[in-house]
Design a protein around this motif. Structure first.
Motif, PDB file in Angstrom:
ATOM      1  N   THR A 169      24.057 -81.242 115.942  1.00  8.68           N
ATOM      2  CA  THR A 169      24.477 -79.954 115.381  1.00  8.68           C
ATOM      3  C   THR A 169      23.442 -79.459 114.393  1.00  8.68           C
ATOM      4  OG1 THR A 169      26.195 -78.756 114.193  1.00  8.68           O
ATOM      5  CG2 THR A 169      25.827 -81.039 113.539  1.00  8.68           C
ATOM      6  N   ILE A 170      23.359 -78.112 114.264  1.00  5.73           N
ATOM      7  CA  ILE A 170      22.498 -77.560 113.218  1.00  5.73           C
ATOM      8  C   ILE A 170      23.352 -77.041 112.065  1.00  5.73           C
ATOM      9  CG2 ILE A 170      20.475 -77.049 114.641  1.00  5.73           C
ATOM     10  CD1 ILE A 170      21.503 -74.177 114.827  1.00  5.73           C
ATOM     11  N   ASN A 171      24.656 -77.308 112.130  1.00  2.93           N
ATOM     12  CA  ASN A 171      25.517 -76.948 110.993  1.00  2.93           C
ATOM     13  C   ASN A 171      25.404 -78.066 109.951  1.00  2.93           C
ATOM     14  OD1 ASN A 171      28.175 -75.609 113.110  1.00  2.93           O
ATOM     15  ND2 ASN A 171      26.305 -74.674 112.362  1.00  2.93           N
ATOM     16  N   LEU A 172      24.475 -77.903 109.033  1.00  4.69           N
ATOM     17  CA  LEU A 172      24.133 -79.004 108.138  1.00  4.69           C
ATOM     18  C   LEU A 172      25.197 -79.251 107.074  1.00  4.69           C
ATOM     19  CD1 LEU A 172      20.348 -78.389 107.545  1.00  4.69           C
ATOM     20  CD2 LEU A 172      21.455 -79.816 109.261  1.00  4.69           C
ATOM     21  N   VAL A 173      25.617 -80.503 106.967  1.00  5.89           N
ATOM     22  CA  VAL A 173      26.525 -80.910 105.899  1.00  5.89           C
ATOM     23  C   VAL A 173      25.675 -81.506 104.781  1.00  5.89           C
ATOM     24  CG1 VAL A 173      28.294 -82.582 105.253  1.00  5.89           C
ATOM     25  CG2 VAL A 173      28.485 -81.335 107.413  1.00  5.89           C
ATOM     26  N   ARG A 174      25.921 -81.048 103.553  1.00  9.78           N
ATOM     27  CA  ARG A 174      25.131 -81.584 102.438  1.00  9.78           C
ATOM     28  C   ARG A 174      25.916 -82.614 101.643  1.00  9.78           C
ATOM     29  NH1 ARG A 174      20.841 -78.679 103.318  1.00  9.78           N
ATOM     30  NH2 ARG A 174      21.215 -76.566 104.062  1.00  9.78           N
ATOM     31  N   THR A 175      27.222 -82.412 101.579  1.00 11.39           N
ATOM     32  CA  THR A 175      28.048 -83.389 100.879  1.00 11.39           C
ATOM     33  C   THR A 175      29.391 -83.459 101.591  1.00 11.39           C
ATOM     34  OG1 THR A 175      29.224 -83.844  98.835  1.00 11.39           O
ATOM     35  CG2 THR A 175      28.653 -81.564  99.221  1.00 11.39           C
ATOM     36  N   ASP A 176      29.985 -84.664 101.653  1.00  9.54           N
ATOM     37  CA  ASP A 176      31.169 -84.814 102.503  1.00  9.54           C
ATOM     38  C   ASP A 176      32.469 -84.477 101.760  1.00  9.54           C
ATOM     39  OD1 ASP A 176      31.284 -86.974 100.875  1.00  9.54           O
ATOM     40  OD2 ASP A 176      31.496 -88.480 102.451  1.00  9.54           O
ATOM     41  N   ASN A 177      32.430 -83.422 100.954  1.00 13.56           N
ATOM     42  CA  ASN A 177      33.645 -82.911 100.318  1.00 13.56           C
ATOM     43  C   ASN A 177      34.046 -81.640 101.060  1.00 13.56           C
ATOM     44  OD1 ASN A 177      35.154 -81.073  98.546  1.00 13.56           O
ATOM     45  ND2 ASN A 177      34.923 -82.689  97.018  1.00 13.56           N
TER      46      ASN A 177
ATOM     47  N   TYR B  82      30.593 -76.561 106.012  1.00 11.28           N
ATOM     48  CA  TYR B  82      30.587 -77.210 107.327  1.00 11.28           C
ATOM     49  C   TYR B  82      31.349 -78.538 107.324  1.00 11.28           C
ATOM     50  CZ  TYR B  82      27.620 -73.616 109.221  1.00 11.28           C
ATOM     51  OH  TYR B  82      27.152 -72.411 109.657  1.00 11.28           O
ATOM     52  N   MET B  83      31.421 -79.205 106.151  1.00 13.57           N
ATOM     53  CA  MET B  83      32.267 -80.394 106.086  1.00 13.57           C
ATOM     54  C   MET B  83      33.711 -79.972 106.327  1.00 13.57           C
ATOM     55  SD  MET B  83      32.260 -83.619 105.823  1.00 13.57           S
ATOM     56  CE  MET B  83      33.669 -84.724 105.923  1.00 13.57           C
TER      57      MET B  83
ATOM     58  N   PRO C  64      39.387 -80.058  93.310  1.00 15.80           N
ATOM     59  CA  PRO C  64      39.141 -80.766  94.567  1.00 15.80           C
ATOM     60  C   PRO C  64      37.669 -80.743  94.990  1.00 15.80           C
ATOM     61  CG  PRO C  64      40.309 -78.720  94.980  1.00 15.80           C
ATOM     62  CD  PRO C  64      40.274 -78.900  93.496  1.00 15.80           C
ATOM     63  N   SER C  65      36.925 -79.688  94.593  1.00 11.77           N
ATOM     64  CA  SER C  65      35.528 -79.623  95.040  1.00 11.77           C
ATOM     65  C   SER C  65      34.667 -80.656  94.310  1.00 11.77           C
ATOM     66  CB  SER C  65      34.960 -78.222  94.833  1.00 11.77           C
ATOM     67  OG  SER C  65      34.932 -77.924  93.464  1.00 11.77           O
ATOM     68  N   ALA C  66      35.188 -81.251  93.256  1.00 13.47           N
ATOM     69  CA  ALA C  66      34.419 -82.258  92.532  1.00 13.47           C
ATOM     70  C   ALA C  66      34.984 -83.660  92.744  1.00 13.47           C
ATOM     71  CB  ALA C  66      34.406 -81.932  91.032  1.00 13.47           C
ATOM     72  N   TYR C  67      36.034 -83.770  93.576  1.00 11.06           N
ATOM     73  CA  TYR C  67      36.700 -85.061  93.745  1.00 11.06           C
ATOM     74  C   TYR C  67      35.854 -85.991  94.596  1.00 11.06           C
ATOM     75  CZ  TYR C  67      40.332 -88.490  94.785  1.00 11.06           C
ATOM     76  OH  TYR C  67      41.048 -89.655  94.891  1.00 11.06           O
ATOM     77  N   THR C  68      35.634 -87.218  94.109  1.00 12.26           N
ATOM     78  CA  THR C  68      34.771 -88.150  94.841  1.00 12.26           C
ATOM     79  C   THR C  68      35.484 -89.458  95.179  1.00 12.26           C
ATOM     80  OG1 THR C  68      33.934 -88.923  92.723  1.00 12.26           O
ATOM     81  CG2 THR C  68      32.594 -87.301  93.879  1.00 12.26           C
ATOM     82  N   GLY C  69      36.801 -89.505  95.009  1.00  8.44           N
ATOM     83  CA  GLY C  69      37.547 -90.738  95.306  1.00  8.44           C
ATOM     84  C   GLY C  69      37.331 -91.194  96.740  1.00  8.44           C
ATOM     85  N   ASN C  70      37.443 -92.504  96.966  1.00 11.19           N
ATOM     86  CA  ASN C  70      37.202 -93.047  98.308  1.00 11.19           C
ATOM     87  C   ASN C  70      38.199 -92.534  99.338  1.00 11.19           C
ATOM     88  OD1 ASN C  70      34.939 -94.502  97.796  1.00 11.19           O
ATOM     89  ND2 ASN C  70      36.081 -96.321  97.114  1.00 11.19           N
ATOM     90  N   ASN C  71      39.365 -92.093  98.855  1.00  8.19           N
ATOM     91  CA  ASN C  71      40.381 -91.609  99.797  1.00  8.19           C
ATOM     92  C   ASN C  71      40.268 -90.102 100.025  1.00  8.19           C
ATOM     93  OD1 ASN C  71      41.078 -90.852  97.271  1.00  8.19           O
ATOM     94  ND2 ASN C  71      43.085 -91.878  97.239  1.00  8.19           N
ATOM     95  N   ARG C  72      39.127 -89.494  99.656  1.00 11.16           N
ATOM     96  CA  ARG C  72      39.011 -88.027  99.744  1.00 11.16           C
ATOM     97  C   ARG C  72      39.037 -87.527 101.176  1.00 11.16           C
ATOM     98  NH1 ARG C  72      34.231 -90.235  98.812  1.00 11.16           N
ATOM     99  NH2 ARG C  72      32.381 -89.632 100.012  1.00 11.16           N
ATOM    100  N   ASN C  73      38.714 -88.371 102.151  1.00  9.55           N
ATOM    101  CA  ASN C  73      38.709 -87.904 103.533  1.00  9.55           C
ATOM    102  C   ASN C  73      39.819 -88.537 104.366  1.00  9.55           C
ATOM    103  OD1 ASN C  73      36.671 -85.861 103.716  1.00  9.55           O
ATOM    104  ND2 ASN C  73      35.169 -87.467 103.268  1.00  9.55           N
ATOM    105  N   ILE C  74      40.948 -88.815 103.730  1.00  6.62           N
ATOM    106  CA  ILE C  74      42.112 -89.300 104.474  1.00  6.62           C
ATOM    107  C   ILE C  74      42.884 -88.106 105.013  1.00  6.62           C
ATOM    108  CG2 ILE C  74      44.433 -90.281 104.159  1.00  6.62           C
ATOM    109  CD1 ILE C  74      43.158 -92.521 102.632  1.00  6.62           C
ATOM    110  N   GLY C  75      43.170 -88.169 106.320  1.00  7.65           N
ATOM    111  CA  GLY C  75      43.939 -87.099 106.928  1.00  7.65           C
ATOM    112  C   GLY C  75      44.928 -87.712 107.896  1.00  7.65           C
ATOM    113  N   CYS C  76      45.450 -86.879 108.815  1.00  2.91           N
ATOM    114  CA  CYS C  76      46.311 -87.430 109.838  1.00  2.91           C
ATOM    115  C   CYS C  76      45.799 -87.024 111.212  1.00  2.91           C
ATOM    116  CB  CYS C  76      47.757 -87.000 109.618  1.00  2.91           C
ATOM    117  SG  CYS C  76      47.990 -85.224 109.757  1.00  2.91           S
TER     118      CYS C  76
ATOM    119  N   GLY D 126      31.843 -92.377 107.532  1.00  2.00           N
ATOM    120  CA  GLY D 126      30.807 -92.246 106.524  1.00  2.00           C
ATOM    121  C   GLY D 126      29.750 -91.222 106.871  1.00  2.00           C
ATOM    122  N   PHE D 127      29.019 -90.821 105.838  1.00  2.00           N
ATOM    123  CA  PHE D 127      27.963 -89.826 105.969  1.00  2.00           C
ATOM    124  C   PHE D 127      26.691 -90.438 105.434  1.00  2.00           C
ATOM    125  CE2 PHE D 127      25.990 -85.910 103.839  1.00  2.00           C
ATOM    126  CZ  PHE D 127      25.297 -85.556 104.974  1.00  2.00           C
TER     127      PHE D 127
END
Lengths: 272, 531, 260
Positions: B42-50, B56-57, B178-190, B197-198
């Motif tokens: 992809t060329i949709n660049l993600v810079r941070t996984d928040n 794009y994240m 939320p845009s500054a949240y860095t907890g390990n569970n930040r990408n938990i969904g259903c 990982g990124f």
């Protein structure tokens, strides 16, 4: 004239001729619009680009922008460098300390990345490119001119003018500047080559002025519109060669002029 | 000497670029099918996984990690997904959780999570401020039911449900920014994939299939996203078999690349309808002279639509009609196709008083001052600039002086959405943008909303207001038809071409990719149809 | 050409009292030197190179300041002068440097360099007056007018030195300091230049300081002589007396070297 000057001047004249030709293009030569990425043919001697425009025509039109940015950027940087160098070298004292620090700071910071940042911050336009080159390419010139101005300060004719009560500003503008012009002009020619390369580089990464077609812009669109993958070599080799040959010609001429200036090899290395 | 050497190297480099073309491309074909790993470029660049901070994240988390409340089907209709809904008055809505979904950490998804997500995103994420602009409250009545109360009647509320990325209350309830949240569970969904990982250094992001996904385990075990800065590099990787397919949000690849892919027997190219309008010329309809309908119409006759289709879309698309809305929408009404008629355009402009008054060869304003039309175009999108160049040539042929101003994305947004300091702009719209607000592109037109076109035409505004409060779908369709009449008659915006979504993939690595208008090939169906 | 408040020439005197000069932190170039010259006098300062002659000359004409001591012109310390007095000092005390490469700006035409002092001090009312004055001086010194249309790189050393002298003379100074004016010239030219300088001196009754290492020349041009050695005057007096009857051993060795 030495051999280097002759080679440099003859290549540069060809390119200036190309740039002059660009004003008449359309009325003198009318290259037809064609299919996109047509390979070289009789109608389009160097093929066409993604808009079906003739590459040869673009090359001729592009020479205008590339040369103009080269000249103006170099002129701008040489003027800034010469004035700052002359003032700093001649006045010494606090002024020199301040200007010296500025020169050193600009020499230390890597110019190209800063130009990229600055060019990205300003909107892409012809004059912004000229300004970016001018603002960031003067320190070497300033340093050389400063050394020369420093030398001049103890020259007898300057001493006698000081004894006569001539003002320092008068001396700087009437005597110091004319005497550093030789060194500044050699530096100017070399700067043209740098400025052409910088313009091409900035345009290539998309920070140039896309509305003012230049060789760098041609490369930019060749790269962003799939010419490489398409195998349309005729879209990027001609502008690439044009940039290399032109900057080479200015370097050769600059070195020829320097031989004339009889500068030592050491200082020539500094200039380059 | 150093410099001569450097310039020499430059010559050599230039020549060696040519060699790339002649070089046979080595195929390092790994049987990705076997180990069930799908690699997507992809060329949709993600810079941070928040996913709140990084646009794009946000898209990729919606594709893989987070489930939406509702979905959009292939025809563009909103259909139930995690929830079903009902309302009597379009003001109070009941959402019923119909899926037995579980969060990636094992906790069950409840109505509490839904109510929390709606209110939290409305407050914290500017993107949802529009989606949920009329939401007053969202309350969980029991484990499976949420009651949402709006401030006014609003039938398009369910469109927002399709954009909602459900987030777990137990992770986010005490996160203030939320845009500054860095907890390990930040990408938990259903969602169907679990975030692994990124790696920004190698430019890859990895997702593992969620075995406990409520719709069943996806057909792949692992998806790796590979980020590329240029389309060239990405397609080179596709040719080499390093990636199985490519992805760009609401977009395919630039059609100009198609010919260079056609020769490869392993690469299949799918062509899908584009629900967004590929590149229009947007007028600032509040600024003179672009507020003059006849002026805009005159310009629509000056443009060579065939050129745009050929040179920009490489033939993959259609010449648009005056109705702007692409023909893939179910409410599309046939309107006359746009066509060039320079002499009519010139005649119309002259009759409006726009002719050359000072003899410089360019048309001037009726008051005698010289006119320059400034068109802004995105400097980071090559085809946008090229299109602007072609439009400029067409307008200059009828004597309108044009200046193209290349701007970056944030300047573009500032000029078109906030300061409104522009004459005209070139940009595309996305499927999602067409859906939002009152639909039919109203988001992009209405001066009270994002409104690039800055339309304050009372007739238009009245239609938008009626759509916003009308629940009757037949009536809404009538209004959509009426709005296309206005688009055609008043030419607020000139569509330049209707493109297609072009989606290449390697048939030796993956088969059975599905497509949906919203997330393209990364919609939910793909995970169960691919082989 | 008259200056406003121009002093009468009779009371002109340039004096150095206890002048010392230290370059940098260490080098003592001049050590408590006393010196004076009046109008009409021809004075020689003799010493070998590095003895401090040129330093003294530059201090006398105000080019560089002394480290201690004072320079007086018309009975006024030059560092305490008003702007007006300072201007008169700058015009009326002129220095002719020994001829190196950069005696005049290499980028300027000689004519412009020649009249530059007049223009800086705005001493000339019209172009015509300026040209007449230049013609008069050039005739006297023996400069062909077409030489003035060239730049320093395109004229001979003798021509250049004449222009440098003319440039100083144009201001009609009371005191003229000539620093080895002939050292860089070949012997046939030396005599001519010296003759020009002496003619001018007598014509305008200037005070003239010759700085040289050449005792023969000193004998020929001066009434008074100062012998300088390591920043000090070791001997001074009427030229004839000093040279015939030297007291200091350095003077004796100088005379010895010169005759041999």
């Amino acid at each position: 004239m030495n051999k280097m000057e002759i080679i440099g001047i003859s290549i540069i004249s060809c390119i200036i001729f190309m740039a002059l030709l660009s004003f008449g293009i359309g009325s003198i030569i009318d290259f037809p619009k064609s299919k996109q990425y047509s390979p070289p043919s009789i109608q389009n001697p160097l093929g066409t680009d993604d808009l079906g425009d003739d590459i040869l025509e673009l090359l001729i039109i592009g020479s205008r922008t590339s040369l103009l940015v080269g000249f103006l950027g170099a002129l701008f940087s040489t003027i800034i460098g010469t004035i700052i160098g002359a003032l700093s070298g001649f006045f010494r004292g606090v002024l020199d300390d301040v200007l010296g620090v500025i020169i050193d700071v600009f020499l230390v910071i890597p110019a190209l990345p800063l130009m990229i940042v600055l060019a990205a911050y300003l909107s892409p336009s012809f004059w912004n490119i000229v300004i970016v080159i001018g603002l960031l390419w003067w320190p070497t010139t300033a340093r050389l001119v400063r050394a020369r101005a420093w030398q001049l300060k103890s020259a007898p004719f300057i001493e006698s003018l000081l004894a006569l009560g001539a003002s320092k500003t008068y001396i700087v503008f009437k005597h110091v500047l004319p005497n550093v012009l030789g060194i500044a002009s050699a530096r100017f020619i070399l700067s043209v080559s740098h400025a052409i390369l910088i313009e091409a580089g900035l345009s290539f990464i998309g920070l140039g002025d896309p509305t003012n077609p230049s060789w760098g812009t041609m490369l930019h669109f060749a790269m962003t519109r799939g010419a490489l993958l398409y195998g349309a070599w005729w879209t990027f080799i001609p502008p690439g060669l044009a940039i290399s040959i032109t900057s080479l010609a200015f370097i050769i001429l600059g070195m020829g002029l320097e031989q004339r200036q009889k500068l030592s090899t050491r200082s020539m290395e500094d200039i380059i | 000497m150093k410099k001569i050497f450097a310039a020499g190297i430059l010559v050599v480099l230039t020549l060696s670029l040519a060699a790339v073309y002649f070089q046979a491309l080595p195929i390092t074909n790994q049987p990705l099918k076997q180990n069930k790993t799908l690699v997507i470029g992809t060329i949709n660049l993600v810079r941070t996984d928040n996913f709140v901070k990084d646009y794009y994240m946000g898209i990729f988390s919606a594709c893989f990690i987070l489930d939406p409340l509702a979905r959009i089907d292939a025809s563009g209709k909103v259909i139930p997904y995690l929830v079903n809904w009902s309302t009597n008055d379009s003001r109070v809505w009941r959402l019923n959780l119909i899926a037995n979904a579980k969060w990636h950490d094992g906790k069950p998804v409840t109505a509490e999570d839904i109510a929390f997500t709606i209110m939290y995103l409305k407050e914290k994420d500017p993107n949802y401020a529009v989606h949920f602009q009329f939401v007053n409250s969202a309350v969980a009545l029991d484990n499976r039911t949420v009651e949402v109360t709006l401030t006014k009647e609003w039938t398009a509320f369910i469109v927002g449900l399709a954009a909602t990325r459900l987030i777990p209350k137990h992770v986010w309830f005490n996160v203030t920014d939320p845009s500054a949240y860095t907890g390990n569970n930040r990408n938990i969904g259903c969602g169907p994939f679990i975030y692994q990982g990124f790696d920004s250094a190698s430019g890859t992001m990895t997702f593992i299939a969620n075995k406990d996904y409520w719709k069943g385990k996806p057909n792949v075990d692992k998806v790796i996203l590979k980020f590329y800065t240029t389309t060239d590099a990405m397609l080179m990787a596709l040719k080499k078999g390093e990636i199985a397919t490519t992805y760009a949000y609401a977009k395919g690849i630039d059609p100009i690349y198609v010919p260079s892919l056609l020769g490869d027997k392993n690469i299949t190219i799918m062509v899908y309808p584009n629900f967004g309008v590929d590149n229009s010329l947007w007028f600032n309809c509040k600024r003179y002279p672009y507020n003059i309908t006849e002026f805009r119409i005159a310009i629509s006759y000056a443009l060579d639509y065939g050129d745009y289709l050929n040179y920009i879309a490489a033939g993959y698309g259609e010449i648009p009609t005056r109705g702007w809305i692409p023909n893939c929408w179910d409410y599309y009404v046939i309107k006359p196709k746009l066509s060039k008629n320079s002499s009519y355009a010139e005649q119309l402009l002259s009759s409006l008083g726009f002719f050359d008054r000072n003899g410089d060869g360019w048309r001037d304003y009726p008051n005698g001052t010289s006119m320059i039309m400034k068109i802004i175009a995105r400097s980071d999108i090559a085809e946008s600039l090229r299109l602007a160049e072609l439009v400029k040539r067409d307008l200059e042929k009828i004597g309108i002086r044009v200046q193209i101003t290349p701007v970056d994305v944030s300047t573009f947004q500032t000029l078109t959405q906030r300061t409104k300091d522009f004459d005209a702009a070139i940009s595309r719209t996305t499927f999602w943008g067409m859906m939002m607000y009152a639909g039919a592109g109203t988001l992009y037109f209405d001066h009270r909303n994002m409104g690039w076109a800055n339309v304050d035409d009372p007739e238009y505004i009245a239609i938008v207001d009626e759509i916003l409060r009308t629940a009757n779908q037949t009536r809404v369709k009538q209004l959509y038809e009426r709005i296309q009449d206005l688009y055609a008659e008043r030419m607020y915006v000139i569509p330049l071409y209707w493109g297609k979504i072009i989606q290449p993939y390697r048939s030796d690595l993956v088969e059975g990719i599905s497509y949906e208008p919203m997330y393209g090939i990364l919609g939910r169906d793909t995970w169960y149809s691919i082989k | 050409m008259k200056l406003k408040n121009e002093p009468s020439r009779e009371d002109v005197e340039l004096t150095a009292i206890n002048v010392s000069k230290i370059y940098g932190n260490k080098t003592l170039a001049l050590d408590r030197v006393n010196f004076s010259i009046k109008k009409g006098e021809r004075v020689c300062i003799v010493g070998e190179s590095g003895s401090g002659k040129t330093t003294l000359a530059k201090i006398l004409c105000g080019m560089i300041p002394p480290t201690s001591g004072e320079i007086r012109f018309l009975n006024k310390r030059i560092d305490e002068m008003s702007e007006m007095e300072r201007r008169i000092f700058r015009i009326k005390v002129q220095y002719i440097p020994q001829l190196p490469d950069l005696a005049l700006d290499p980028t300027w035409y000689l004519y412009d360099s020649l009249v530059e002092p007049l223009r800086i001090h705005k001493l000339i009312a019209s172009k015509q007056e300026e040209r007449d004055l230049v013609r008069e001086i050039c005739e006297m010194i023996g400069i062909r007018m077409e030489v003035l249309m060239r730049k320093p790189g395109n004229v001979s050393g003798g021509e250049l030195q004449r222009v440098v002298i003319a440039r100083a003379i144009l201001l009609m100074p009371y005191i003229l300091i000539a620093d080895e004016p002939t050292s860089m010239l070949d012997p046939s030219l030396q005599a001519k230049i010296i003759k020009i300088l002496l003619d001018i001196q007598s014509k305008y009754n200037m005070g003239m300081i010759f700085i040289t290492h050449d005792l023969e020349l000193a004998k020929y041009v001066s009434n008074r002589i100062f012998i300088m050695f390591k920043g000090k005057f070791v001997e001074s007096g009427l030229t004839n007396e000093v040279l015939i009857n030297p007291h200091h051993s350095y003077t004796k060795s100088l005379i010895l070297n010169n005759t041999s």
